[in-house]
Write a protein that holds these residues in place. Structure first.
Motif, PDB file in Angstrom:
ATOM      1  N   ARG A 113      68.067  10.271  21.568  1.00  0.00           N
ATOM      2  CA  ARG A 113      68.878  10.433  20.351  1.00  0.00           C
ATOM      3  C   ARG A 113      68.130   9.974  19.108  1.00  0.00           C
ATOM      4  O   ARG A 113      68.476  10.353  17.998  1.00  0.00           O
ATOM      5  CB  ARG A 113      70.201   9.698  20.512  1.00  0.00           C
ATOM      6  N   ARG A 114      67.089   9.177  19.288  1.00  0.00           N
ATOM      7  CA  ARG A 114      66.255   8.764  18.145  1.00  0.00           C
ATOM      8  C   ARG A 114      65.654   9.996  17.461  1.00  0.00           C
ATOM      9  O   ARG A 114      65.361   9.961  16.271  1.00  0.00           O
ATOM     10  CB  ARG A 114      65.126   7.822  18.586  1.00  0.00           C
ATOM     11  N   LEU A 115      65.454  11.065  18.226  1.00  0.00           N
ATOM     12  CA  LEU A 115      64.897  12.285  17.652  1.00  0.00           C
ATOM     13  C   LEU A 115      65.859  12.961  16.681  1.00  0.00           C
ATOM     14  O   LEU A 115      65.456  13.832  15.905  1.00  0.00           O
ATOM     15  CB  LEU A 115      64.476  13.249  18.756  1.00  0.00           C
ATOM     16  N   ILE A 116      67.103  12.560  16.725  1.00  0.00           N
ATOM     17  CA  ILE A 116      68.097  12.993  15.732  1.00  0.00           C
ATOM     18  C   ILE A 116      68.268  11.909  14.671  1.00  0.00           C
ATOM     19  O   ILE A 116      68.194  12.176  13.469  1.00  0.00           O
ATOM     20  CB  ILE A 116      69.455  13.306  16.402  1.00  0.00           C
ATOM     21  N   PHE A 117      68.486  10.680  15.119  1.00  0.00           N
ATOM     22  CA  PHE A 117      68.784   9.589  14.181  1.00  0.00           C
ATOM     23  C   PHE A 117      67.628   9.269  13.239  1.00  0.00           C
ATOM     24  O   PHE A 117      67.839   9.046  12.051  1.00  0.00           O
ATOM     25  CB  PHE A 117      69.166   8.315  14.941  1.00  0.00           C
ATOM     26  N   LEU A 155      67.161  11.729  10.325  1.00  0.00           N
ATOM     27  CA  LEU A 155      68.285  11.570   9.394  1.00  0.00           C
ATOM     28  C   LEU A 155      68.099  10.310   8.562  1.00  0.00           C
ATOM     29  O   LEU A 155      68.286  10.322   7.338  1.00  0.00           O
ATOM     30  CB  LEU A 155      69.614  11.538  10.141  1.00  0.00           C
ATOM     31  N   ALA A 156      67.716   9.210   9.214  1.00  0.00           N
ATOM     32  CA  ALA A 156      67.489   7.951   8.497  1.00  0.00           C
ATOM     33  C   ALA A 156      66.377   8.114   7.465  1.00  0.00           C
ATOM     34  O   ALA A 156      66.462   7.564   6.354  1.00  0.00           O
ATOM     35  CB  ALA A 156      67.162   6.831   9.476  1.00  0.00           C
ATOM     36  N   ASP A 157      65.340   8.881   7.812  1.00  0.00           N
ATOM     37  CA  ASP A 157      64.253   9.139   6.858  1.00  0.00           C
ATOM     38  C   ASP A 157      64.761   9.852   5.611  1.00  0.00           C
ATOM     39  O   ASP A 157      64.162   9.728   4.537  1.00  0.00           O
ATOM     40  CB  ASP A 157      63.148   9.983   7.504  1.00  0.00           C
TER      41      ASP A 157
END
Length: 184
Positions: free
Chosen positions: A42-46, A49-51
């Motif tokens: 899920r880091r590959l989504i989060f 987005l955070a960037d």
């Protein structure tokens, strides 16, 4: 106008790994995530987005091109978003109608009903700063393969929908790959 960022270029690999192409669209106050499906983490989504300075709670809309799990698995990561598919829009426990084919979802995004990969496919057409985008599963990959979709119930309908999209789109984000340009 609007901006489109492909935050996860999807893939289909021989080792049974599948990832959907996940996109971020910003259109004024609207923050849209398209096809938040399978990813290795899920880091590959989060992280992307955070960037962009976006927390999952800030996402206003989630667009689903169709209901296969590889495109829908992570829809619940966005608790405040209205979810839009070919049929309706959903918010909390509300099942709400939308205007169907051509419905203006936000100022610069329209929903097109584009049966092809499945009978319930939709495409998101975005009039962005750098061209007209089509986020769609009418094509699987950047190289436009497979030409014959093995899941399509009717290849003639798929071909007609592809022609329709190519008339307007400068850039296509396929279901499992990086974007490709349709012209020059």
């Amino acid at each position: 106008m609007a901006t489109v960022h492909l935050i996860h270029p999807g893939y289909i690999r021989d080792d049974s790994r599948v990832g959907s192409s996940i996109s971020l669209i910003r259109d004024g106050p609207a923050i849209i995530v398209a096809d938040p499906g399978l990813v290795a983490s899920r880091r590959l989504i989060f992280d992307p987005l955070a960037d962009q300075g976006i927390e999952p709670e800030a996402v206003t809309h989630v667009f689903l091109s169709h209901h296969h799990p590889d495109h829908t698995m992570n829809v619940a990561l966005f608790p405040n978003a209205e979810v839009i598919d070919f049929w309706a829009r959903y918010r909390g426990d509300l099942w709400l109608d939308h205007g169907g084919d051509g419905w203006q979802m936000t100022d610069h995004t329209r929903l097109w009903l584009t049966p092809g990969h499945s009978e319930e496919d939709a495409s998101l057409i975005v009039d962005a700063d750098d061209g007209v985008y089509a986020l769609t599963h009418l094509w699987w990959r950047t190289d436009r393969t497979p030409e014959i979709d093995p899941f399509a119930p009717d290849q003639a309908i798929l071909a007609a929908q592809r022609r329709r999209v190519l008339k307007v789109a400068d850039i296509v984000i396929p279901g499992h790959g990086a974007a490709f340009r349709t012209r020059g």
